[in-house]
Each structure stands twice: as structure tokens, then as C-alpha cells.
Design a protein around this motif. Structure first.
Motif, mmCIF file in Angstrom:
data_model
loop_
_atom_site.group_PDB
_atom_site.id
_atom_site.type_symbol
_atom_site.label_atom_id
_atom_site.label_comp_id
_atom_site.label_asym_id
_atom_site.label_seq_id
_atom_site.Cartn_x
_atom_site.Cartn_y
_atom_site.Cartn_z
ATOM 1 N N GLU A 182 0.821 -1.215 0.000
ATOM 2 C CA GLU A 182 0.000 0.000 0.000
ATOM 3 C C GLU A 182 0.853 1.264 0.000
ATOM 4 O O GLU A 182 0.572 2.223 -0.733
ATOM 5 C CB GLU A 182 -0.934 0.019 1.200
ATOM 6 C CG GLU A 182 -1.870 1.228 1.203
ATOM 7 C CD GLU A 182 -2.956 1.154 2.241
ATOM 8 O OE1 GLU A 182 -3.815 2.059 2.256
ATOM 9 O OE2 GLU A 182 -2.966 0.192 3.032
ATOM 10 N N THR A 313 -2.975 -2.268 -7.395
ATOM 11 C CA THR A 313 -2.855 -3.689 -7.089
ATOM 12 C C THR A 313 -1.424 -3.933 -6.621
ATOM 13 O O THR A 313 -0.492 -3.222 -7.032
ATOM 14 C CB THR A 313 -3.156 -4.570 -8.310
ATOM 15 O OG1 THR A 313 -2.267 -4.202 -9.385
ATOM 16 C CG2 THR A 313 -4.589 -4.398 -8.772
ATOM 17 N N SER A 315 1.486 -6.856 -4.332
ATOM 18 C CA SER A 315 1.903 -8.206 -3.964
ATOM 19 C C SER A 315 0.915 -8.835 -2.991
ATOM 20 O O SER A 315 0.313 -8.149 -2.161
ATOM 21 C CB SER A 315 3.292 -8.149 -3.307
ATOM 22 O OG SER A 315 4.242 -7.594 -4.187
ATOM 23 N N GLY A 316 0.756 -10.133 -3.123
ATOM 24 C CA GLY A 316 -0.108 -10.864 -2.215
ATOM 25 C C GLY A 316 -1.578 -10.620 -2.419
ATOM 26 O O GLY A 316 -2.388 -10.876 -1.519
ATOM 27 N N GLY A 317 -1.959 -10.110 -3.583
ATOM 28 C CA GLY A 317 -3.367 -9.852 -3.865
ATOM 29 C C GLY A 317 -3.900 -8.580 -3.249
ATOM 30 O O GLY A 317 -5.110 -8.341 -3.266
ATOM 31 N N ALA A 318 -3.000 -7.747 -2.715
ATOM 32 C CA ALA A 318 -3.443 -6.479 -2.125
ATOM 33 C C ALA A 318 -3.933 -5.538 -3.220
ATOM 34 O O ALA A 318 -3.581 -5.673 -4.393
ATOM 35 C CB ALA A 318 -2.296 -5.830 -1.351
ATOM 36 N N GLY A 319 -4.741 -4.583 -2.841
ATOM 37 C CA GLY A 319 -5.246 -3.623 -3.810
ATOM 38 C C GLY A 319 -6.305 -2.736 -3.207
ATOM 39 O O GLY A 319 -6.733 -2.931 -2.066
#
Length: 343
Positions: A182, A313, A315-319
Motif C-alpha cells: 500500500e 494492485t 503483492s499478495g493480492g493487495a489492492g
């Protein structure tokens, strides 16, 4: 805290931009530090095969290959009071690199015996095998602070001493602005550049009083742009993408009407506004303006501002979403009276 300690730490924060920092992992023989990591400078640039430049600033690599370009491109202004981080923490030194940096400072005795002694104890400097976490070489990094090079308000708020983070572990939860996907997205947001917003007008040279003026933007230029920020040594990244959503027209005088009445032209089918075509003189433009009086010997400063939605978006599906951004420009419009012909 003794005054000398405060002043020294402040000086260290100020000078961060010029100190060596970790570059992306690079395998090489005979280099400094185990595990194939070496130092570079605070800002580095690498040119790719396609001519694009990836720049390393403050421990973060920015890929700008999908960014807006051209002389009229510019940075977005947040539509809210939100601002990107003024400083952040990221991997900075391997154990040997931190030792090479700190020991000359202590040896110079410019920071005072008491502070030097406390620092030596903190880093276990007298242990040749384990000092500075040398027994963990290749298994983590000493993290430190970096400063936004424009020194915005709060640039000096990242004042924590170096701290160790094992490879694969997240940074301590109580440290604000330690790089995470983030935070990288927020830093990437600040690097986004979008096309200029000079609209095409019809009539082009000069418009007439009470005559609808069509306005539109070149759809080929107004496509999504993005910047990716990453910290390769710990394998995290985030991409911030800006997509145009609307154009706001401000005529530059209260003696005017806009189309639509709000002055906000929404993007439709990938374009903002509609080019004027022959035979549409009597139609109302989907995006445009009608001036109700002449500009005389001068011009009216028409302001065109595009709003861009920002999502990211990582790493790790963050977004998620970040505040909308705006970018605008002013252009001069000549408005003439319609000349009547008397017979």
C-alpha cells in the motif's frame, strides 16, 4: 535526549538522500557483502531495451514505462487533502554495509562518547562474528528512512533508528510508512504523469457570441497510465493506475453557458467529448461552451481539468483505491461578435 543526540540524528535524516543504499539484488563475484547484494546511490536509472527508464529512488524502484509522456504531461493533484508519504522506511544496509557506515562516525568522536557507546552496544559492535547481525547476512536487512526529495511537510517525521527485519517478515507494525504494497502504491501515485489537457475547439481560431463551441480531447491520448513501485530485495511491489473519467470546462467568464450545464463531460466509449463534424452546426454539443459576450481585444482563459480515478494492485493480492487526481490547463479563447451584413 541530549541536545547533541537530537542534532546528530536530525543531521543524519537530512543527509539520507546522499548516503549509499541497497540496489536490487545483483549476483557478482568478489563484491561487498554476502548473498549477492551491493550498494548503489540513492538515485539510479536503468534504460530498458524499449528506451524506457526505471529509476531507483530512496530504496524503491519505479517503472515508468507505462506512464504519460510528452512536454505537456504533468503530475496529478489529489482531489482531497490526501498526500503521498513525505518519508518512508525501506531496506538500507546489509550487516557489513551498516558497519562500514557507522564505525567511521564513531571513530571520529564527533557525536560524543555516551552516544557512541550506546550505539556500539545497540549493534553489538564489539562482537566480530555477530555484531551488526553479521551472523544473519543474507537473511535480512537493516531498514532506514528515506525522504521525498521535494521535502514536503513531514519529511523529517521518519526519525527512528535503523532496525532489523528478517527476510520474509513484515516490518514492525508500529512503524508508520514502512514500505508495504500500500505504501508503494502511494509512492507510485506521486510518480504518475498524465497527458496535457488542452482541448480541441470548433470553431478553432475564434468562436462567436451565442454560437455553441464544441470541445473534445484526443481519445488516443487519454488512456489509462500507470507506474509500478517495487523493492526487489524483499520482493514486494504495487502498481498505481490512473484512468480518465471526466473533463470539467470552466469558460473563464460568468457570461457563458456550458454543455452539459454542470460543465462536467463524462468519458464515454473511451473518449471525452465529440469532435465536430460538418452538418452539426445546429446541434447541441455533448461537451462544449457558449459565450454570451465578446472577449473584445483580449481572450477568455478557458480552464480544462480532467479527473482521473486511481486504483492499485500489489503483492499478495493487495489492492484498493486512492483519492482521485486532477490535472488541468488553461488556454486562451477568442470570442467575436457575429458581424451582420447590411444591404
Amino acid at each position: 535526549m541530549p541536545a547533541v543526540t537530537r542534532s546528530v540524528r536530525t543531521a543524519i535524516v537530512v543527509a539520507l538522500v546522499t548516503f549509499p543504499v541497497l540496489a536490487a539484488p545483483t549476483a557478482y563475484a568478489g563484491g561487498r557483502g554476502e548473498g549477492g547484494t551491493r550498494s548503489g546511490t540513492d538515485q539510479q536509472a536503468q534504460v530498458g531495451d524499449d528506451g524506457t527508464v526505471s529509476v531507483t529512488v530512496g530504496g524503491v524502484v519505479f517503472d515508468r514505462s507505462k506512464n504519460g509522456s510528452g512536454g505537456s504531461a504533468g503530475a496529478l493533484t489529489s482531489s482531497t487533502s490526501w498526500t503521498p508519504p513525505p518519508c518512508w522506511y525501506a531496506p538500507k544496509y546489509t550487516p557489513e554495509e551498516l558497519q562500514e557506515y557507522l564505525e567511521p562516525i564513531w571513530e571520529a568522536e564527533s557525536t560524543g562518547y555516551q552516544w557512541d557507546a550506546e550505539q556500539r552496544k545497540k549493534y553489538n559492535a564489539d562482537d566480530e562474528e555477530k555484531g551488526f547481525n553479521k551472523d544473519k547476512t543474507g537473511k535480512g536487512y537493516w531498514w532506514g528512512s528515506y525522504v521525498n526529495e521535494s521535502y514536503p511537510p513531514g519529511w523529517d517525521s521518519c526519525d527512528k533508528d535503523y532496525f532489523w527485519v528478517d527476510q520474509g517478515d513484515p516490518p514492525p507494525a508500529d512503524i508508520e510508512n514502512a514500505v508495504t504494497p500500500e505504501v508503494l502504491a502511494e509512492l507510485a501515485y506521486a510518480e504518475i504523469r498524465v497527458p496535457g489537457t488542452e482541448v480541441t475547439l470548433a470553431p478553432a481560431e475564434a468562436t462567436k457570441v451565442n454560437l455553441p463551441t464544441w470541445s473534445w480531447l484526443d481519445g488516443a491520448e487519454f488512456k489509462p497510465v500507470s507506474v509500478t513501485a517495487s523493492v526487489p530485495v524483499i520482493g514486494i511491489e504495487a502498481t498505481a493506475t490512473a484512468e480518465p473519467v471526466s473533463l470539467k470546462i470552466e469558460p473563464g467568464t460568468p457570461d457563458a453557458e456550458t454543455y452539459p450545464a454542470s460543465g462536467v463531460c463524462e468519458i464515454e466509449d473511451g473518449r471525452i467529448g465529440e469532435p465536430y463534424a460538418k452538418g452539426k452546426a445546429d446541434e447541441t454539443p455533448p461537451c462544449g461552451v457558449k459565450y454570451l459576450r465578446s472577449s473584445g481585444d483580449g481572450t477568455f482563459p478557458l480552464q480544462a481539468t480532467v479527473t482521473w480515478e486511481i486504483h492499485w494492485t500489489g503483492s499478495g493480492g493487495a489492492g484498493g483505491d486512492l483519492p482521485d487526481g486532477e490535472f488541468g490547463a488553461t488556454q486562451d479563447v477568442v470570442v467575436q461578435e457575429i458581424q451582420a451584413v447590411n444591404r
